[in-house]
Design a protein around this motif. Structure first.
Motif, PDB file in Angstrom:
ATOM      1  N   ALA A 168      -1.236  -4.381  11.091  1.00  0.00           N
ATOM      2  CA  ALA A 168      -0.417  -3.423  10.950  1.00  0.00           C
ATOM      3  C   ALA A 168       0.555  -4.232  10.571  1.00  0.00           C
ATOM      4  O   ALA A 168       1.461  -3.657   9.812  1.00  0.00           O
ATOM      5  CB  ALA A 168      -0.647  -2.382  11.793  1.00  0.00           C
ATOM      6  N   MET A 169       0.882  -5.347  10.837  1.00  0.00           N
ATOM      7  CA  MET A 169       2.270  -6.404  10.383  1.00  0.00           C
ATOM      8  C   MET A 169       2.164  -6.749   9.643  1.00  0.00           C
ATOM      9  O   MET A 169       2.853  -7.251   9.094  1.00  0.00           O
ATOM     10  CB  MET A 169       2.604  -7.402  11.957  1.00  0.00           C
ATOM     11  CG  MET A 169       2.047  -6.053  13.332  1.00  0.00           C
ATOM     12  SD  MET A 169       3.948  -5.703  13.320  1.00  0.00           S
ATOM     13  CE  MET A 169       4.307  -4.346  14.651  1.00  0.00           C
ATOM     14  N   ASN A 170       1.191  -6.762   8.419  1.00  0.00           N
ATOM     15  CA  ASN A 170       0.616  -7.393   6.981  1.00  0.00           C
ATOM     16  C   ASN A 170       1.557  -6.531   5.951  1.00  0.00           C
ATOM     17  O   ASN A 170       1.680  -5.378   5.807  1.00  0.00           O
ATOM     18  CB  ASN A 170      -0.204  -7.394   6.827  1.00  0.00           C
ATOM     19  CG  ASN A 170      -0.850  -8.347   5.541  1.00  0.00           C
ATOM     20  OD1 ASN A 170       0.020  -7.960   4.920  1.00  0.00           O
ATOM     21  ND2 ASN A 170      -1.078  -9.676   5.907  1.00  0.00           N
ATOM     22  N   THR A 171       2.903  -7.558   5.708  1.00  0.00           N
ATOM     23  CA  THR A 171       3.742  -6.598   4.283  1.00  0.00           C
ATOM     24  C   THR A 171       3.075  -7.280   2.861  1.00  0.00           C
ATOM     25  O   THR A 171       4.061  -7.212   2.211  1.00  0.00           O
ATOM     26  CB  THR A 171       5.625  -7.153   4.665  1.00  0.00           C
ATOM     27  OG1 THR A 171       5.140  -8.842   4.842  1.00  0.00           O
ATOM     28  CG2 THR A 171       5.634  -6.744   6.333  1.00  0.00           C
ATOM     29  N   ARG A 172       2.288  -7.944   2.959  1.00  0.00           N
ATOM     30  CA  ARG A 172       1.663  -8.366   1.535  1.00  0.00           C
ATOM     31  C   ARG A 172       0.733  -7.303   1.092  1.00  0.00           C
ATOM     32  O   ARG A 172       0.047  -7.832   0.339  1.00  0.00           O
ATOM     33  CB  ARG A 172       1.313  -9.959   2.097  1.00  0.00           C
ATOM     34  CG  ARG A 172       2.268 -10.837   3.292  1.00  0.00           C
ATOM     35  CD  ARG A 172       1.997 -12.030   2.845  1.00  0.00           C
ATOM     36  NE  ARG A 172       2.482 -13.313   2.939  1.00  0.00           N
ATOM     37  CZ  ARG A 172       3.384 -14.036   2.138  1.00  0.00           C
ATOM     38  NH1 ARG A 172       2.589 -13.935   0.850  1.00  0.00           N
ATOM     39  NH2 ARG A 172       4.027 -15.055   3.121  1.00  0.00           N
ATOM     40  N   GLY A 173       0.877  -6.538   1.494  1.00  0.00           N
ATOM     41  CA  GLY A 173      -0.698  -4.895   1.239  1.00  0.00           C
ATOM     42  C   GLY A 173      -1.577  -5.722   1.483  1.00  0.00           C
ATOM     43  O   GLY A 173      -3.117  -4.873   0.972  1.00  0.00           O
ATOM     44  N   HIS A 174      -2.031  -6.379   2.839  1.00  0.00           N
ATOM     45  CA  HIS A 174      -3.583  -7.025   3.432  1.00  0.00           C
ATOM     46  C   HIS A 174      -3.651  -5.755   4.393  1.00  0.00           C
ATOM     47  O   HIS A 174      -4.289  -6.635   5.171  1.00  0.00           O
ATOM     48  CB  HIS A 174      -3.992  -8.431   2.801  1.00  0.00           C
ATOM     49  CG  HIS A 174      -3.762  -8.449   1.894  1.00  0.00           C
ATOM     50  ND1 HIS A 174      -3.483 -10.317   1.324  1.00  0.00           N
ATOM     51  CD2 HIS A 174      -4.305  -7.733   0.033  1.00  0.00           C
ATOM     52  CE1 HIS A 174      -3.651 -10.221   0.554  1.00  0.00           C
ATOM     53  NE2 HIS A 174      -4.162  -9.252  -0.596  1.00  0.00           N
ATOM     54  N   HIS A 175      -2.981  -4.767   4.852  1.00  0.00           N
ATOM     55  CA  HIS A 175      -3.429  -3.784   6.341  1.00  0.00           C
ATOM     56  C   HIS A 175      -4.409  -3.683   5.811  1.00  0.00           C
ATOM     57  O   HIS A 175      -5.245  -3.734   4.807  1.00  0.00           O
ATOM     58  CB  HIS A 175      -2.433  -3.400   6.654  1.00  0.00           C
ATOM     59  CG  HIS A 175      -1.833  -1.994   4.721  1.00  0.00           C
ATOM     60  ND1 HIS A 175      -1.595  -2.465   4.165  1.00  0.00           N
ATOM     61  CD2 HIS A 175      -2.354  -1.295   5.562  1.00  0.00           C
ATOM     62  CE1 HIS A 175      -1.409  -1.652   2.807  1.00  0.00           C
ATOM     63  NE2 HIS A 175      -2.524  -0.625   3.607  1.00  0.00           N
ATOM     64  N   GLN A 176      -5.000  -3.303   7.321  1.00  0.00           N
ATOM     65  CA  GLN A 176      -6.590  -3.034   7.486  1.00  0.00           C
ATOM     66  C   GLN A 176      -7.614  -3.737   6.827  1.00  0.00           C
ATOM     67  O   GLN A 176      -8.641  -3.189   6.309  1.00  0.00           O
ATOM     68  CB  GLN A 176      -6.436  -1.620   5.784  1.00  0.00           C
ATOM     69  CG  GLN A 176      -5.788  -0.490   5.436  1.00  0.00           C
ATOM     70  CD  GLN A 176      -5.931   1.006   4.942  1.00  0.00           C
ATOM     71  OE1 GLN A 176      -6.881   0.769   4.150  1.00  0.00           O
ATOM     72  NE2 GLN A 176      -5.228   1.227   4.852  1.00  0.00           N
ATOM     73  N   SER A 177      -6.695  -5.027   6.612  1.00  0.00           N
ATOM     74  CA  SER A 177      -8.757  -6.055   6.275  1.00  0.00           C
ATOM     75  C   SER A 177      -8.604  -6.848   7.444  1.00  0.00           C
ATOM     76  O   SER A 177      -7.116  -7.283   8.162  1.00  0.00           O
ATOM     77  CB  SER A 177      -8.185  -6.491   4.839  1.00  0.00           C
ATOM     78  OG  SER A 177      -6.807  -7.489   4.814  1.00  0.00           O
ATOM     79  N   VAL A 178      -9.106  -7.913   7.721  1.00  0.00           N
ATOM     80  CA  VAL A 178      -8.917  -9.102   9.163  1.00  0.00           C
ATOM     81  C   VAL A 178      -8.487 -10.215   8.816  1.00  0.00           C
ATOM     82  O   VAL A 178      -7.708 -11.020   8.905  1.00  0.00           O
ATOM     83  CB  VAL A 178     -10.875  -9.617   8.892  1.00  0.00           C
ATOM     84  CG1 VAL A 178     -10.291 -11.032  10.334  1.00  0.00           C
ATOM     85  CG2 VAL A 178     -11.793  -8.829   9.743  1.00  0.00           C
ATOM     86  N   HIS A 179      -8.636 -10.025   6.441  1.00  0.00           N
ATOM     87  CA  HIS A 179      -7.971 -11.491   6.240  1.00  0.00           C
ATOM     88  C   HIS A 179      -6.463 -11.823   6.647  1.00  0.00           C
ATOM     89  O   HIS A 179      -5.261 -12.165   6.378  1.00  0.00           O
ATOM     90  CB  HIS A 179      -8.312 -11.823   4.579  1.00  0.00           C
ATOM     91  CG  HIS A 179      -7.743 -10.542   3.708  1.00  0.00           C
ATOM     92  ND1 HIS A 179      -9.028  -9.724   3.278  1.00  0.00           N
ATOM     93  CD2 HIS A 179      -6.826 -10.469   2.766  1.00  0.00           C
ATOM     94  CE1 HIS A 179      -8.420  -9.476   2.434  1.00  0.00           C
ATOM     95  NE2 HIS A 179      -6.988  -9.973   2.484  1.00  0.00           N
ATOM     96  N   GLY A 180      -6.673 -10.169   5.656  1.00  0.00           N
ATOM     97  CA  GLY A 180      -4.384  -9.227   6.405  1.00  0.00           C
ATOM     98  C   GLY A 180      -3.866  -9.907   7.856  1.00  0.00           C
ATOM     99  O   GLY A 180      -3.017 -10.562   8.540  1.00  0.00           O
ATOM    100  N   ALA A 181      -4.691  -9.051   8.463  1.00  0.00           N
ATOM    101  CA  ALA A 181      -4.328  -9.766  10.149  1.00  0.00           C
ATOM    102  C   ALA A 181      -4.750 -11.417  10.123  1.00  0.00           C
ATOM    103  O   ALA A 181      -3.923 -11.573  11.305  1.00  0.00           O
ATOM    104  CB  ALA A 181      -5.563  -9.167  11.252  1.00  0.00           C
ATOM    105  N   LEU A 182      -4.893 -12.174   9.911  1.00  0.00           N
ATOM    106  CA  LEU A 182      -5.037 -13.769   9.901  1.00  0.00           C
ATOM    107  C   LEU A 182      -3.924 -13.709   8.955  1.00  0.00           C
ATOM    108  O   LEU A 182      -2.945 -14.836  10.047  1.00  0.00           O
ATOM    109  CB  LEU A 182      -6.357 -14.460   8.747  1.00  0.00           C
ATOM    110  CG  LEU A 182      -8.336 -14.016   9.025  1.00  0.00           C
ATOM    111  CD1 LEU A 182      -8.510 -14.450   8.870  1.00  0.00           C
ATOM    112  CD2 LEU A 182      -7.835 -14.499  11.533  1.00  0.00           C
ATOM    113  N   GLU A 183      -3.477 -13.461   7.995  1.00  0.00           N
ATOM    114  CA  GLU A 183      -1.831 -14.269   7.444  1.00  0.00           C
ATOM    115  C   GLU A 183      -1.250 -13.786   8.066  1.00  0.00           C
ATOM    116  O   GLU A 183      -0.151 -14.016   8.862  1.00  0.00           O
ATOM    117  CB  GLU A 183      -2.570 -13.103   5.853  1.00  0.00           C
ATOM    118  CG  GLU A 183      -3.359 -13.336   5.275  1.00  0.00           C
ATOM    119  CD  GLU A 183      -2.695 -11.774   4.017  1.00  0.00           C
ATOM    120  OE1 GLU A 183      -3.802 -12.791   2.966  1.00  0.00           O
ATOM    121  OE2 GLU A 183      -2.257 -11.485   3.749  1.00  0.00           O
TER     122      GLU A 183
END
Length: 424
Positions: free
Chosen positions: A392-407
């Motif tokens: 939910a804290m991913n600001t690069r458009g990759h929320h809703q994803s595991v890789h977004g959480a990793l980022e």
């Protein structure tokens, strides 16, 4: 984001404080893995009795393992995609056959043109409101519910404008992949051997006092922990519902930002059958808008159909009161679609209700109407010692994803270490 290049730069910065990470999901585990590489003293406090967060695995139900949580790799151009290459993990592009329940019958031709929800400059209204504006009547509601559900929301709450705006930054690729094993296995092989001894399970943090020189955390049992810096990776629902008391209270702007990020009820019900009677994925049901072929991409042959429910559909099903009643409702709808074959071939079901999970309480974040820059405000470090991560804290458009959480875990570690560098 190239973690090796970032780590190489961060290794040049002297950092001596101990760090506590709250949450052993993808973001928290990866943040710990990075800190381990940097030689930083860290501890991961996890509220539940297991690590993984919204990544979890079910074995023994079928002749292949099943992802109870996140299960698709959304594009290969990501940190998780890099792990797939490193590990040689077997994945398959998801090109499942699709059918649509529309007007009381199944059709292979999509009755709904989804491009109307993907255009630039859409108004900040819900998918449901936009559909009515474009002349789509109630007969399209099941299909619109399936589309919104894939994006984590009920169609009456997902913002047409902000959904497009946020995903405009998506860079990982447009193809979804399924694992022959599970997403959980990928994470476990990559991270757990390094961080296992730093994880403390059954430690739900209830209070964070950052008013002094050190941060003092208190868990539900009354045990206290001291840290120099803190990385908070809990689901957005936990922050919204005030499970953790902050001393002093977080700024109103940050609390308001938390409230503007959506996350709704989510249930995954896996139904095992003696024979396969369904063509693949089926969308548009009134009870469940998305029935997914779980066996696709697996090495086993057990016919398993996943009922994937988000938002209002999940809430309505939960109101039936028991796992058995929920499963019966789904089998009833499948019988309607497939001429009684579901009940004729049904063997067993497994219910994974993420809504009632005490430390998750939903699926994944989505774009609410009026959210504005909520993610950026929510993810911003506070008081020089509190850092926030998670999908939910991913600001690069990759929320809703595991890789977004990793980022987001990488971003939190990077900001924290860089702040320790003397000003030029």
């Amino acid at each position: 984001m190239n973690p090796e290049k970032i780590l190489k730069k961060l290794q040049k910065i002297s950092f001596s404080e101990n760090v506590i990470i709250i949450g052993a999901g993808a973001a928290g585990l990866y943040a710990g893995w990075l800190l381990d590489r940097l030689g930083v003293d860290y501890t991961i406090l996890e509220a539940s009795p297991v690590y993984g967060g919204r990544l979890a695995k079910l074995e023994g139900f079928a002749d292949y393992p099943i992802d109870l949580g996140a299960q698709w790799l959304h594009g290969k151009k990501s940190l998780a995609g890099d792990w797939v290459k490193e590990q040689g993990a077997e994945i398959k592009a998801d090109r499942s056959e699709e059918a649509y329940w529309f007007g009381g019958r199944l059709t292979k031709k999509p009755p709904l043109d989804t491009e109307i929800f993907e255009q630039e400059d859409l108004p900040d209204i819900s998918f449901q409101e936009l559909a009515r504006e474009r002349g789509l009547g109630p007969e399209f509601d099941g299909l619109i519910t399936a589309l919104a559900g894939d994006l984590g929301a009920s169609p009456g709450k997902l913002s047409a404008y902000y959904n497009v705006l946020e995903f405009d930054s998506w860079k990982s690729g447009s193809t979804d992949y399924k694992f022959s094993e599970t997403f959980f296995d990928l994470m476990e092989r990559q991270l757990i051997p390094v961080v296992r001894n730093h994880i403390r399970l059954n430690r739900p943090v209830t209070e964070i006092d950052y008013s002094g020189k050190n941060i003092i955390l208190t868990d539900a049992s009354g045990e206290r922990y001291k840290a120099g810096k803190l990385i908070i990776t809990v689901p957005i629902t936990i922050l919204q519902q005030g499970d953790i008391r902050f001393i002093p209270e977080l700024p109103r702007s940050k609390r308001l930002a938390f409230s503007k990020i959506g996350m709704e009820p989510a249930i995954k019900i896996f139904m095992k059958f003696r024979e396969r009677f369904y063509p693949g994925n089926t969308f548009g049901g009134e009870v469940c808008a998305a029935y997914i072929d779980e066996q696709y991409g697996k090495t086993g042959s057990t016919p398993v159909l996943l009922a994937y429910l988000i938002g209002e559909q999940a809430s309505k099903l939960m109101a039936l009161g028991s796992d058995e009643a929920m499963t019966e409702a789904l089998i009833g709808e499948l019988d309607l679609m497939f001429g009684g074959q579901a009940s004729a071939h049904f063997e067993d079901a497994h219910v994974q209700n993420w809504t009632t999970h005490p430390w998750i309480r939903g699926g994944y974040s989505y774009s609410l109407c009026g959210m504005a820059n909520a993610r950026s405000v929510a993810a911003k470090p506070h008081a020089g010692c509190l850092y926030f991560a998670g999908e939910a804290m991913n600001t690069r458009g990759h929320h809703q994803s595991v890789h977004g959480a990793l980022e987001s875990g990488l971003q939190a570690v990077k900001m924290m270490i860089r702040r320790a560098s003397p000003e030029p």
